[in-house]
Design an enzyme around this catalytic site. Structure first.
Site, short mmCIF file in Angstrom:
data_model
loop_
_atom_site.label_atom_id
_atom_site.label_comp_id
_atom_site.label_asym_id
_atom_site.label_seq_id
_atom_site.Cartn_x
_atom_site.Cartn_y
_atom_site.Cartn_z
N SER A 1 0.83 -1.20 0.00
CA SER A 1 0.00 0.00 0.00
C SER A 1 0.87 1.25 0.00
O SER A 1 1.66 1.47 0.92
CB SER A 1 -0.91 0.03 1.23
OG SER A 1 -1.53 1.30 1.36
N ASP B 1 -6.74 -5.89 4.82
CA ASP B 1 -5.98 -4.64 4.84
C ASP B 1 -5.90 -4.10 6.26
O ASP B 1 -6.92 -3.76 6.86
CB ASP B 1 -6.68 -3.61 3.92
CG ASP B 1 -5.94 -2.28 3.85
OD1 ASP B 1 -4.89 -2.13 4.51
OD2 ASP B 1 -6.42 -1.39 3.14
N MET C 1 -8.70 8.45 0.32
CA MET C 1 -9.45 8.98 1.46
C MET C 1 -9.85 10.43 1.21
O MET C 1 -9.04 11.20 0.68
CB MET C 1 -8.61 8.90 2.73
CG MET C 1 -8.02 7.54 3.04
SD MET C 1 -7.00 7.62 4.52
CE MET C 1 -6.28 5.98 4.52
N MET D 1 -12.20 4.91 0.08
CA MET D 1 -12.73 5.27 1.40
C MET D 1 -13.26 6.70 1.31
O MET D 1 -12.71 7.63 1.90
CB MET D 1 -11.63 5.15 2.45
CG MET D 1 -11.23 3.73 2.75
SD MET D 1 -9.87 3.61 3.95
CE MET D 1 -8.48 3.67 2.83
N ASP E 1 -4.91 3.58 -1.31
CA ASP E 1 -5.97 3.94 -0.37
C ASP E 1 -6.41 5.38 -0.60
O ASP E 1 -5.67 6.32 -0.29
CB ASP E 1 -5.48 3.78 1.07
CG ASP E 1 -5.36 2.32 1.47
OD1 ASP E 1 -6.34 1.59 1.32
OD2 ASP E 1 -4.27 1.92 1.94
N HIS F 1 -1.43 -1.25 -4.10
CA HIS F 1 -2.67 -0.86 -3.44
C HIS F 1 -2.71 0.65 -3.19
O HIS F 1 -1.74 1.21 -2.67
CB HIS F 1 -2.80 -1.61 -2.12
CG HIS F 1 -4.11 -1.43 -1.42
ND1 HIS F 1 -5.24 -2.15 -1.74
CD2 HIS F 1 -4.45 -0.60 -0.41
CE1 HIS F 1 -6.23 -1.79 -0.94
NE2 HIS F 1 -5.78 -0.84 -0.12
N MET G 1 -11.42 -5.03 6.31
CA MET G 1 -10.52 -4.14 7.03
C MET G 1 -10.17 -4.77 8.37
O MET G 1 -11.04 -5.21 9.12
CB MET G 1 -11.18 -2.77 7.26
CG MET G 1 -11.42 -1.96 5.99
SD MET G 1 -9.89 -1.62 5.08
CE MET G 1 -8.93 -0.69 6.29
N HIS H 1 -8.77 1.32 -3.42
CA HIS H 1 -9.72 1.17 -2.30
C HIS H 1 -10.31 2.55 -2.01
O HIS H 1 -9.61 3.44 -1.53
CB HIS H 1 -8.96 0.59 -1.10
CG HIS H 1 -9.74 0.56 0.17
ND1 HIS H 1 -9.13 0.41 1.40
CD2 HIS H 1 -11.07 0.65 0.42
CE1 HIS H 1 -10.05 0.41 2.35
NE2 HIS H 1 -11.24 0.57 1.78
#
Length: 220
Positions: A8, A175, A37, A68, A35, A33, A137, A66
């Site tokens: 990640s 994750d 946000m 979020m 993330d 990966h 998660m 991913h």
């Protein structure tokens, strides 16, 4: 089923991102990966499609995004165009989950659904037959560097049992807090895709850190 390591970039040095990704590749990483946000769904802001596009240009590996974020259905096309090969959305945020999963798949991207640690597996029971992967998660989302929540291990096992009982083919991704000390038991529980951030990019040697994690899951 396959066992894949997905470093990640949330824990990477963004001033040297292309090289950090290259080191992860050299160690044997299978995916990268990302993330995403927005500071609303989770209490932190990371990056958007521009950085995902930069990652896409920096690697030949599949890019795992991913989301979020609030209202992820409004941004799926942007991330697909930026180069995402996998896109996952949170059950807690998406009202019309079937519609969003199918929208991702229509863009020729692998579709995943995500559960926060305390969200029960029952919330995704009816879409398990259409998703490509389920992301569990194992920390509360929003920040890197957290410790693995122990009760998620049993949750992985239960999801694996459901998959076997129903003869389904989705992959199980995990994750949060994965490192060389716990990755083997997470693998035994039924995980297929292992997201590792701090244990890769905060290591003294990224290549060696990735190789060690890959070796441990290959033994399972």
């Amino acid at each position: 089923m396959e066992k894949l390591l997905a470093p990640s970039i949330l824990s990477a040095d963004f001033s040297n991102l292309a090289n950090q990704i290259r080191y992860a590749e050299m160690g044997g990483a299978d995916l990268i990966h990302c993330d995403v946000m927005d500071g609303r769904f989770v209490p932190n802001i990371s990056f958007g499609p521009v950085v995902v596009g930069a990652v896409r240009k920096s690697t030949h590996l599949p890019v795992d995004v991913h989301l979020m974020i609030k209202s992820p259905e409004n941004y799926i096309e942007q991330f697909a165009k930026a180069g995402a090969d996998y896109i996952s959305v949170h059950v807690e945020e998406v009202v019309h989950l079937d519609r969003v999963v199918n929208k991702i798949k229509e863009l020729q991207v692998k579709a995943g659904v995500v559960l926060n640690p305390a969200t029960p597996l029952s919330t995704l029971e009816d879409v398990l037959s259409i998703v490509d992967f389920v992301l569990l998660m194992s920390v509360n989302p929003g920040f890197g560097g957290q410790s693995f929540i122990p009760y998620v291990l049993e949750k992985i096992q239960r999801l694996n049992e459901i998959r076997t009982k129903r003869s389904l083919n989705f992959l199980i991704e995990v994750d949060g807090g994965i490192n060389s000390k716990n990755i083997e038991e997470i693998s035994r529980a039924g995980c297929n895709i292992f997201v590792a951030g701090s244990s890769v990019f905060k290591a003294d040697n990224i290549v060696e850190a990735v190789a060690e994690l890959k070796n441990k899951i290959s033994l399972e």
